[in-house]
Design a protein around this motif. Structure first.
Motif, PDB file in Angstrom:
ATOM      1  N   SER A 334       0.732  -1.187  -0.067  1.00  0.00           N
ATOM      2  CA  SER A 334       0.042  -0.067  -0.018  1.00  0.00           C
ATOM      3  C   SER A 334       0.743   1.236   0.055  1.00  0.00           C
ATOM      4  O   SER A 334       0.460   2.243  -0.042  1.00  0.00           O
ATOM      5  N   GLY A 335       2.163   0.928   0.018  1.00  0.00           N
ATOM      6  CA  GLY A 335       3.218   2.354  -0.118  1.00  0.00           C
ATOM      7  C   GLY A 335       3.447   2.781   1.349  1.00  0.00           C
ATOM      8  O   GLY A 335       4.301   3.872   1.309  1.00  0.00           O
ATOM      9  N   ASP A 336       3.081   1.955   2.401  1.00  0.00           N
ATOM     10  CA  ASP A 336       3.545   2.400   3.717  1.00  0.00           C
ATOM     11  C   ASP A 336       5.110   2.165   4.009  1.00  0.00           C
ATOM     12  O   ASP A 336       5.583   1.114   3.089  1.00  0.00           O
ATOM     13  N   ILE A 337       5.712   2.694   4.689  1.00  0.00           N
ATOM     14  CA  ILE A 337       7.176   2.477   4.993  1.00  0.00           C
ATOM     15  C   ILE A 337       7.265   2.127   6.344  1.00  0.00           C
ATOM     16  O   ILE A 337       6.979   2.638   7.423  1.00  0.00           O
ATOM     17  N   VAL A 338       8.156   0.948   6.752  1.00  0.00           N
ATOM     18  CA  VAL A 338       8.453   0.467   8.007  1.00  0.00           C
ATOM     19  C   VAL A 338       9.810   0.839   8.428  1.00  0.00           C
ATOM     20  O   VAL A 338      11.005   0.436   7.279  1.00  0.00           O
ATOM     21  N   VAL A 339      10.377   1.389   9.528  1.00  0.00           N
ATOM     22  CA  VAL A 339      11.452   1.782   9.827  1.00  0.00           C
ATOM     23  C   VAL A 339      12.079   0.998  10.831  1.00  0.00           C
ATOM     24  O   VAL A 339      11.352   0.733  11.939  1.00  0.00           O
ATOM     25  N   ASP A 340      13.149   0.595  10.761  1.00  0.00           N
ATOM     26  CA  ASP A 340      13.717  -0.249  11.814  1.00  0.00           C
ATOM     27  C   ASP A 340      14.654   0.487  12.779  1.00  0.00           C
ATOM     28  O   ASP A 340      15.681   1.270  12.290  1.00  0.00           O
ATOM     29  N   TYR A 341      14.497   0.448  14.374  1.00  0.00           N
ATOM     30  CA  TYR A 341      15.500   1.250  14.980  1.00  0.00           C
ATOM     31  C   TYR A 341      16.137   0.438  15.938  1.00  0.00           C
ATOM     32  O   TYR A 341      16.920   0.943  16.767  1.00  0.00           O
ATOM     33  N   ASP A 342      16.212  -0.735  15.699  1.00  0.00           N
ATOM     34  CA  ASP A 342      17.171  -1.591  16.394  1.00  0.00           C
ATOM     35  C   ASP A 342      17.091  -1.697  17.830  1.00  0.00           C
ATOM     36  O   ASP A 342      18.072  -1.987  18.636  1.00  0.00           O
ATOM     37  N   SER A 343      15.761  -1.272  18.323  1.00  0.00           N
ATOM     38  CA  SER A 343      16.086  -1.198  19.938  1.00  0.00           C
ATOM     39  C   SER A 343      14.984  -2.007  20.288  1.00  0.00           C
ATOM     40  O   SER A 343      14.085  -1.620  21.376  1.00  0.00           O
ATOM     41  N   GLY A 344      14.440  -2.812  19.330  1.00  0.00           N
ATOM     42  CA  GLY A 344      13.014  -3.370  19.941  1.00  0.00           C
ATOM     43  C   GLY A 344      12.010  -2.659  19.306  1.00  0.00           C
ATOM     44  O   GLY A 344      10.831  -2.767  19.791  1.00  0.00           O
ATOM     45  N   VAL A 345      12.252  -1.654  18.426  1.00  0.00           N
ATOM     46  CA  VAL A 345      11.008  -0.786  17.976  1.00  0.00           C
ATOM     47  C   VAL A 345      11.185  -0.565  16.349  1.00  0.00           C
ATOM     48  O   VAL A 345      12.282  -0.340  15.679  1.00  0.00           O
ATOM     49  N   LEU A 346      10.003  -0.861  15.812  1.00  0.00           N
ATOM     50  CA  LEU A 346       9.722  -0.471  14.634  1.00  0.00           C
ATOM     51  C   LEU A 346       8.544   0.418  14.336  1.00  0.00           C
ATOM     52  O   LEU A 346       7.325   0.366  15.220  1.00  0.00           O
ATOM     53  N   VAL A 347       8.519   1.486  13.502  1.00  0.00           N
ATOM     54  CA  VAL A 347       7.634   2.281  13.230  1.00  0.00           C
ATOM     55  C   VAL A 347       7.122   2.213  11.753  1.00  0.00           C
ATOM     56  O   VAL A 347       7.969   2.257  10.839  1.00  0.00           O
ATOM     57  N   LYS A 348       5.806   2.281  11.591  1.00  0.00           N
ATOM     58  CA  LYS A 348       5.142   2.470  10.087  1.00  0.00           C
ATOM     59  C   LYS A 348       4.879   3.996   9.879  1.00  0.00           C
ATOM     60  O   LYS A 348       3.959   4.366  10.607  1.00  0.00           O
ATOM     61  N   TYR A 349       5.125   4.356   8.532  1.00  0.00           N
ATOM     62  CA  TYR A 349       4.770   5.739   8.249  1.00  0.00           C
ATOM     63  C   TYR A 349       3.958   5.382   6.868  1.00  0.00           C
ATOM     64  O   TYR A 349       4.209   4.341   6.219  1.00  0.00           O
TER      65      TYR A 349
END
Length: 386
Positions: A334-349
């Motif tokens: 759908s065009g969303d972007i998932v970012v990996d923060y390597d601290s057990g945190v992922l964020v979807k934009y």
């Protein structure tokens, strides 16, 4: 009372099976001869793979493996059931992912009595098919010129840095495990050596690139990015005193350089390569934002275009983030972007750069996360009972 049996059209049955998980398809082979023939058809396997949704694969501190459904509802657990690697001896204690292609994962395991010649493994988590890749052979002794100038370093010959990649050569229907190394040619000059293991030939082959840039692989510990049938690494060019994008074409067996955007300094501490939709993409990390560039026309430097500016202010992540620790992981259909923060945190934009969801699990190790697509594809020369 007469009972009528309704028979579905074969085309409809095929469409339903194409959207079924691999675990179910393995069981469905026992339903009837037609289903077994259909599911075993290589063309069916390709269509099934193309319809499947890529998912990131993680390990945790207990070495359990999971995949994540990036489109899971907010009130559900996005992690899959634990996937076990059941063919390794118990002496292995750490798994490092080195690549993913067409449903297969390339990884290596560290041993409690480790040595540099540890093997690599190819594994399909859905079908449990696996193959052990032997260590690449030593590339002979150094040249006499090299030995005359650096006799003390002769015993250190095999300790040079290298990076891995894994991909598919569609022209030969072959999977390749690729190892890019830097080898001494003569004093003050190195050359690139590409070793690749062909699954179809079941052997390692070498290609020397004596006219290659003088590269330093000591900082690049990430696996090669597979995009458009080509592997890409971000490495340091000692001649140019800057980082460059080096690419290896799996079909042509050529090594070349991808030009970065104009007036952009590539830095391992703030830069990541990834694939965004159908484009090669580059992310640059600032103080509290991530700039996303995409290459609209492959190999054309002027086609680099900034498409997103993502903010990570307010996200619970460490103050100091390394190159393997921060950057876009993937883009959804759908065009969303998932970012990996390597601290057990992922964020979807979303496509506008707005935060949609934050996943936080402190037990996940999310560096070197491969994108895994479930498949029933087979490996050349490897049976389904492997």
């Amino acid at each position: 009372m007469k009972i009528e049996t309704q028979v579905l059209p074969q085309d409809l049955i095929t469409e339903i099976l194409l959207r079924s998980p691999v675990k179910s398809l393995v069981r469905f082979k026992a339903v009837c001869k037609f289903w077994r023939f259909l599911i075993s058809d290589p063309h069916f396997a390709i269509l099934h793979f193309e319809l499947a949704t890529p998912k990131p694969m993680f390990t945790n501190f207990h070495e359990s493996i999971f995949t994540m459904d990036l489109d899971a509802p907010l009130d559900s657990d996005p992690l899959s059931e634990k996937i076990k690697i059941d063919f390794l001896p118990p002496i292995y204690y750490c798994t490092e992912f080195l690549g993913s292609c067409r449903g297969f994962i390339l990884f290596e395991c560290y041993h409690r009595c480790d040595n540099p010649d540890r093997p690599l493994y190819l594994w399909n988590p859905a079908t449990r098919v696996h193959k052990t890749i032997p260590p690449s052979p030593l590339y002979g002794p150094p040249s006499p010129i090299y030995y005359d100038f650096y006799p003390r370093r002769y015993s250190e010959y095999s300790r040079f840095y290298h990076v891995f990649g894994f991909g598919y050569d569609s022209s030969k229907d072959d999977y390749l495990v690729v190892k890019l190394s830097i080898r001494p040619l003569f004093p003050n000059r190195d050359f690139a050596l590409v070793q690749f293991f062909s699954l179809r030939a079941n052997m390692w082959e070498n290609i020397e690139f004596t006219d290659s840039p003088c590269l330093d692989l000591s900082k690049e510990r990430r696996p090669g990015l597979l995009f458009n049938g080509i592997l890409h690494w971000l490495v340091y060019d000692k001649d140019k005193s800057m980082n460059v994008i080096i690419a290896f074409d799996l079909m042509e067996k050529t090594l070349f350089e991808i030009p970065p955007p104009d007036n952009i300094a590539l830095d391992h501490s703030s830069c990541n390569l990834w694939g965004h939709s159908s484009f090669l993409s580059l992310s640059l990390v600032g103080s509290d934002t991530i700039d996303i560039f995409v290459m609209k026309e492959y190999k054309l430097q002027s086609s680099w275009t900034k498409t997103h500016v993502l903010s990570f202010s307010g996200i619970p992540c460490p103050d100091q983030l390394g190159p393997d620790q921060l950057g876009p992981l993937c883009s959804t259909k759908s065009g969303d972007i998932v970012v990996d923060y390597d601290s057990g945190v992922l964020v979807k934009y979303n496509a506008k750069g707005e935060q949609l969801r934050v996943w936080e699990d402190r037990f996940l190790r999310v560096s070197r996360v491969p994108m895994y697509t479930e498949s029933i594809l087979s490996l050349p020369g490897v049976s389904e009972q492997s």
